[in-house]
Design a protein around this motif. Structure first.
Motif, PDB file in Angstrom:
ATOM      1  N   VAL A   1       6.359  10.361  94.528  1.00 31.00           N
ATOM      2  CA  VAL A   1       7.628  11.370  94.150  1.00 31.00           C
ATOM      3  C   VAL A   1       7.005  12.144  93.035  1.00 31.00           C
ATOM      4  CG1 VAL A   1       9.828  11.732  93.790  1.00 31.00           C
ATOM      5  CG2 VAL A   1       9.252   9.921  95.288  1.00 31.00           C
ATOM      6  N   ARG A   2       7.181  13.284  93.216  1.00 30.67           N
ATOM      7  CA  ARG A   2       6.592  14.337  91.775  1.00 30.67           C
ATOM      8  C   ARG A   2       7.546  14.236  90.706  1.00 30.67           C
ATOM      9  NH1 ARG A   2       6.021  17.876  96.685  1.00 30.67           N
ATOM     10  NH2 ARG A   2       3.793  17.539  97.245  1.00 30.67           N
TER      11      ARG A   2
ATOM     12  N   ALA B   1      21.951  12.079  91.100  1.00 31.14           N
ATOM     13  CA  ALA B   1      23.143  12.157  90.277  1.00 31.14           C
ATOM     14  C   ALA B   1      23.766  13.621  90.733  1.00 31.14           C
ATOM     15  CB  ALA B   1      22.847  12.298  88.667  1.00 31.14           C
ATOM     16  N   ARG B   2      22.807  14.342  90.909  1.00 30.83           N
ATOM     17  CA  ARG B   2      23.090  15.873  91.275  1.00 30.83           C
ATOM     18  C   ARG B   2      23.725  15.912  92.695  1.00 30.83           C
ATOM     19  NH1 ARG B   2      17.820  17.255  89.068  1.00 30.83           N
ATOM     20  NH2 ARG B   2      18.359  18.087  86.548  1.00 30.83           N
TER      21      ARG B   2
ATOM     22  N   GLY C   1      17.976  10.572  83.627  1.00 35.08           N
ATOM     23  CA  GLY C   1      17.628  11.630  82.850  1.00 35.08           C
ATOM     24  C   GLY C   1      16.744  12.551  83.430  1.00 35.08           C
ATOM     25  N   GLY C   2      16.075  12.248  84.723  1.00 35.98           N
ATOM     26  CA  GLY C   2      15.306  12.846  85.136  1.00 35.98           C
ATOM     27  C   GLY C   2      14.658  12.307  86.473  1.00 35.98           C
ATOM     28  N   GLY C   3      13.920  13.096  87.109  1.00 33.96           N
ATOM     29  CA  GLY C   3      13.111  12.588  88.523  1.00 33.96           C
ATOM     30  C   GLY C   3      14.163  12.165  89.383  1.00 33.96           C
ATOM     31  N   ILE C   4      13.903  11.108  90.275  1.00 28.77           N
ATOM     32  CA  ILE C   4      14.589  10.487  91.229  1.00 28.77           C
ATOM     33  C   ILE C   4      16.206  10.389  90.733  1.00 28.77           C
ATOM     34  CG2 ILE C   4      15.197   8.397  92.931  1.00 28.77           C
ATOM     35  CD1 ILE C   4      12.039   8.216  92.974  1.00 28.77           C
TER      36      ILE C   4
ATOM     37  N   GLU D   1       9.378  16.012  96.755  1.00 29.43           N
ATOM     38  CA  GLU D   1      10.139  15.944  95.745  1.00 29.43           C
ATOM     39  C   GLU D   1      11.134  15.067  95.488  1.00 29.43           C
ATOM     40  OE1 GLU D   1       9.442  18.464  93.533  1.00 29.43           O
ATOM     41  OE2 GLU D   1       7.815  18.999  94.653  1.00 29.43           O
ATOM     42  N   PRO D   2      11.930  15.049  94.059  1.00 29.51           N
ATOM     43  CA  PRO D   2      12.807  13.994  94.056  1.00 29.51           C
ATOM     44  C   PRO D   2      13.981  14.127  94.905  1.00 29.51           C
ATOM     45  CG  PRO D   2      12.229  14.443  91.990  1.00 29.51           C
ATOM     46  CD  PRO D   2      11.350  15.353  93.113  1.00 29.51           C
ATOM     47  N   GLU D   3      14.374  15.556  95.444  1.00 30.42           N
ATOM     48  CA  GLU D   3      15.663  15.884  96.067  1.00 30.42           C
ATOM     49  C   GLU D   3      15.159  15.410  97.327  1.00 30.42           C
ATOM     50  OE1 GLU D   3      15.402  18.240  92.626  1.00 30.42           O
ATOM     51  OE2 GLU D   3      14.000  18.082  94.129  1.00 30.42           O
TER      52      GLU D   3
END
Length: 255
Positions: free
Chosen positions: A178-179, A24-25, A16-19, A200-202
């Protein structure tokens, strides 16, 4: 080397957020059919809608059957990403210890138990464990988190050595800061130890995909962790002394 991900079935827990959302993206952008899991149904749906994926909210320990249904019976990659950043010392309430163990370790065990029969039968599958550098090293002020992340790493390692010859690929992702909301929630210890080099998670997603392309087990988004890990093994007393200095610095900052 990882084959094309187009059309593969991928599950990402805690996405749902973060890593998790970044993973998922990235999988969706690579053409995978993605199941987005999160305890927060609204967050899971938001990410799933954004990337054209399927939301399967709920406890990460229990979603494999529903995820299999959503992916027409086949999960090719399972990302055990959901985690609890439980702080505290040995004096932390036993419920905190139990919750950390359940989410950070047993959810991985349960997913593997559900997926391994199918993977071993067809001779392929990928298990991605979001561990943390704390699983290789430790984290000041967070005994439940550190101990259970060591457990998560140990389980991923055991999976790999046990089933590598039968087609299972396992990846243990071990970033430092990780932010994400988890970094924010880590408080003063995170500000001292993790925030200065946070990524960053990316960046974590990029590191995983580079590691999958090389079939590497250990994924280090912060490359310097390899040196810390080597020092911990080679000179444990010196390493513990250095970590104790950080502990003392943290304690002094709280006075």
């Amino acid at each position: 080397m990882v084959d094309s991900l187009h059309g593969t079935g991928v599950v990402v827990t805690g996405a749902g957020g973060g890593i998790g959302a970044a993973l998922a993206r990235r999988f969706a952008a690579s053409g995978a059919r993605v199941v987005v899991n999160d305890l927060d149904a609204g967050k899971a749906k938001a990410v799933a809608d954004e990337i054209g994926a399927m939301a399967v909210p709920g406890d990460a320990s229990e979603i494999v059957p529903e995820a299999l249904d959503a992916l027409d019976g086949t999960v090719d990659v399972y990302c055990a990403n959901a985690g609890l950043a439980s702080g505290g010392t040995e004096d932390a309430d036993e419920q905190i210890w139990a919750a950390a163990w359940d989410v950070n370790v047993m959810a991985h065990v349960r997913a593997a138990k559900a997926l391994l029969p199918g993977w071993l039968e067809r001779g392929s599958g990928r298990f991605v464990s979001t561990v943390s550098a704390a699983g290789l090293l430790t984290m000041v002020g967070a005994a439940p988190y550190s101990v259970t992340k060591h457990g998560a790493y140990a389980f991923a390692e055991w999976l790999s050595l046990t089933y590598l010859h039968r087609g299972l690929k396992v990846h243990a992702i071990c970033p430092q800061g990780v932010r994400t909301d988890m970094l924010t929630a880590s408080g003063s210890a995170g500000e001292l130890v993790l925030a200065p080099t946070a990524i960053e998670p990316e960046d974590v997603a990029d590191a995983l995909f580079a590691g999958m392309a090389e079939d590497r087990f250990l994924i280090l988004p912060h490359p310097e962790v390899a040196g810390y890990y080597a020092a911990r093994a080679a000179t444990p007393d010196r390493w513990l002394s250095n970590m104790n200095h950080i502990q003392q610095k943290w304690e002094a900052a709280q006075k």
